[in-house]
Design an enzyme around this catalytic site. Structure first.
Site, short mmCIF file in Angstrom:
data_model
loop_
_atom_site.label_atom_id
_atom_site.label_comp_id
_atom_site.label_asym_id
_atom_site.label_seq_id
_atom_site.Cartn_x
_atom_site.Cartn_y
_atom_site.Cartn_z
N ASP A 188 0.82 -1.21 0.00
CA ASP A 188 0.00 0.00 0.00
C ASP A 188 0.86 1.26 0.00
OD1 ASP A 188 -2.65 -0.51 -0.29
OD2 ASP A 188 -3.24 0.13 1.70
N ASP A 240 -8.90 -3.58 1.68
CA ASP A 240 -8.88 -2.98 3.01
C ASP A 240 -9.83 -3.69 3.96
OD1 ASP A 240 -7.03 -1.05 2.29
OD2 ASP A 240 -8.58 0.26 1.48
#
Length: 554
Positions: A387, A440
């Site tokens: 990320d 997520d």
């Protein structure tokens, strides 16, 4: 049911691959942007802000356009009530590189880009008594207007706004076909918190909560059923080879690392091949996964009331034995996905996308599992670095954030890829959506679901277990993500940057404090087997079975 189960596992693997490859940053859309490549200097230090250009034709409210404010000039007012209505005038000459042929009385002048610098156009407009200048780009995109390096001591006192080419053509047609066109320029600020972020938080936390309980219930039922089978055939335990009959995919340490590597490759493919046809392909894949997820969830719910239909099977070509309940539910799921795909650009399409997405995530979290905390730690750690790299570090290599570009679909002409949960921003004057990527929810959800399975199979209550604290940590991490998102003026944030330290850090710290860390680094299945032994001899056989068939190799 073997072919049907195999198809489910293939679907789950494909979804995990897409989810890891898809963007996972929470985003609200960029309104204020500061570009380090355009250095500030006296008279040229404004932030780049989006500007609303509201029009009135012959006194009647008409179209609204969006432009971007220049680095120079008077800052744009933020409140609509403080913005003046001014008559719009087309420049003569059109490029605005020389003084207009007629004096202006507080009009907003519209000029074409080119032939001279932006600041020259603005100075000429100010000298002609214009109240603002609209510069029409020669392309459909917006362009950041900056000052030349050799320009110093600029003192432009009127706002300057760049408009895309299509907006300029529309305004030109209004001027040619109407006797009076007036405009109002303002740049409203986003609210500190939008209710959409609250609902999105509830959706993410609720999805993991439901998926965790379903996963734990399935694991407990499977373990009880396995206990019964093992008692009936204990003499055959050591001779069997491991066959995952429950349709569960267990992630290994190696596959956890490979997920992130494959995800990076897939993200680059998305970035390089981002176009309308590629988005269409992703929509088809999303619909296939969504149908499978929605069907699985509905069948699991309805099977409690229609048990006879669930227990009755018929053979279907390619899929093998399929229950009548599955056949009854499948047409509805397919129709739902098709209707969403056809109308996915409609204002209400986000509802269908979220329904399919949540069902898909819940199904994957029920099918795909981590066998121990070691695998979960490796998976989330790799995703954490993934990320950060693709949101922040990729800017150095590609001159833009690859993940945010893919999430917004900037190069496709579409609204972005469908592997997102999104809710329209209800009280935001700029509109748009608050979004969160599947990854997520999926990746932290694997660890949270593991914690509940561990608690149940180890007979731990809610307070003494790990699930409650893992859920609280995930919710807090996601909350901090949205706080950071608002502090950064809506710039996309890598959610796992905040979620992983909270979720994984809480799990590891609590396990170390309780002295359970070594226990959780092995398979939770052994704990259940050992605690449910009925005799010493049988217990030893169960331990052997667990170590030879259920545990990852040391």
């Amino acid at each position: 049911m073997e072919l049907w189960g195999g198809w489910r596992l293939i679907s789950a693997a494909a979804v995990i691959w897409l989810a890891c490859g898809g963007p996972r940053s929470a985003s609200a859309g960029d309104i204020v942007h500061d570009d380090e490549s355009a250095p500030k200097k006296p008279g040229c230090s404004n932030q780049f802000v989006l500007v609303k250009v509201q029009t009135w034709v012959n006194g009647l409210e008409s179209s609204e356009f969006v432009g971007v404010g220049a680095r120079f000039g008077k800052p744009i007012v933020s409140k609509e009530k403080n913005a003046n209505h001014s008559r719009l005038t087309l420049s003569d000459p059109r490029d605005g590189c020389s003084s207009p042929k007629k004096k202006l009385t507080g009009d907003v002048i519209m000029v074409d880009r080119g032939s001279c610098t932006f600041t020259t156009k603005a100075n000429n407009a100010e000298a002609a008594n214009a109240s603002a200048i609209l510069i029409v780009n020669n392309q459909k995109e917006l362009y950041k207007m900056v000052c030349d390096p050799d320009e110093t001591d600029l003192d432009i006192k009127i706002p300057a706004v760049m408009l895309p080419q299509d907006a300029g053509l529309s305004l030109q047609k209004m001027l040619m076909n109407s006797s009076s066109v007036s405009v109002q320029l303002y740049s409203p600020k986003r609210p500190l918190v939008d209710i959409a972020e609250v609902f999105l938080w509830l959706m993410a936390v609720g999805t993991i909560l439901c998926a965790s309980y379903w996963s734990a219930w399935s694991a407990r039922e499977a373990a009880i059923e396995q206990d019964k089978l093992m008692k009936d055939a204990v003499d055959e335990l050591t001779d069997d080879k491991h066959v995952n009959a429950t349709g569960v995919v267990e992630i290994s340490t190696t596959s956890a690392v490979l997920f992130v590597i494959i995800a990076s490759c897939f993200l680059i493919v998305l970035y390089k091949l981002m176009s309308s046809w590629f988005i269409e392909l992703l929509v088809v894949l999303f619909c296939i996964g969504g149908v499978e997820g929605l069907q699985t969830c509905l069948v699991a719910l309805l099977s409690r009331w229609f048990k006879n239909f669930w227990d009755s099977y018929t053979k279907v070509p390619f899929f093998g034995a399929v229950s009548y309940l599955t056949l009854a539910v499948s047409p509805f799921c397919i129709a739902f996905a098709v209707v969403w795909a056809v109308h996915r650009n409609a204002s209400f399409a986000w509802i269908g996308q979220d329904v399919l997405g949540i069902a898909l995530i819940i199904t994957v979290l029920q099918i795909v599992r981590i066998p121990n905390l070691k695998v979960g730690t490796v998976l989330l750690s790799c995703a954490f670095l993934y990320d950060i790299f693709w949101v922040f570090v990729s800017k150095k290599l590609f001159h833009e954030s690859v993940m945010i570009v893919v999430a917004r679909g900037d190069k496709s002409g579409e609204d972005g890829i469908p592997m997102l949960l999104k809710i329209p921003r209800m009280f935001d004057p700029w509109g748009g959506y608050s979004i969160i990527g599947f990854g997520d929810i999926l990746l932290p959800g694997l660890v949270v679901a593991f914690s509940l399975r561990y608690d149940w199979l180890a007979n731990k209550n809610l307070r003494a277990g790990y699930f409650l604290w893992a859920m609280l940590a995930y919710g807090l991490g996601l909350l901090v993500t949205y706080v950071a998102l608002n502090l950064m003026d809506g710039h996309g944030q890598p959610a796992l940057l905040y979620i992983v330290p909270f979720t994984l850090g809480t799990f590891l710290a609590l396990g170390r404090r309780r002295g359970d860390l070594k226990v959780k680094l092995i398979s939770i299945t052994e704990n259940y087997v050992v605690e449910k032994c009925f005799s010493d001899a049988y217990c030893e056989m169960m331990k052997l079975y667990a170590r030879t068939r259920l545990l990852p190799s040391a």
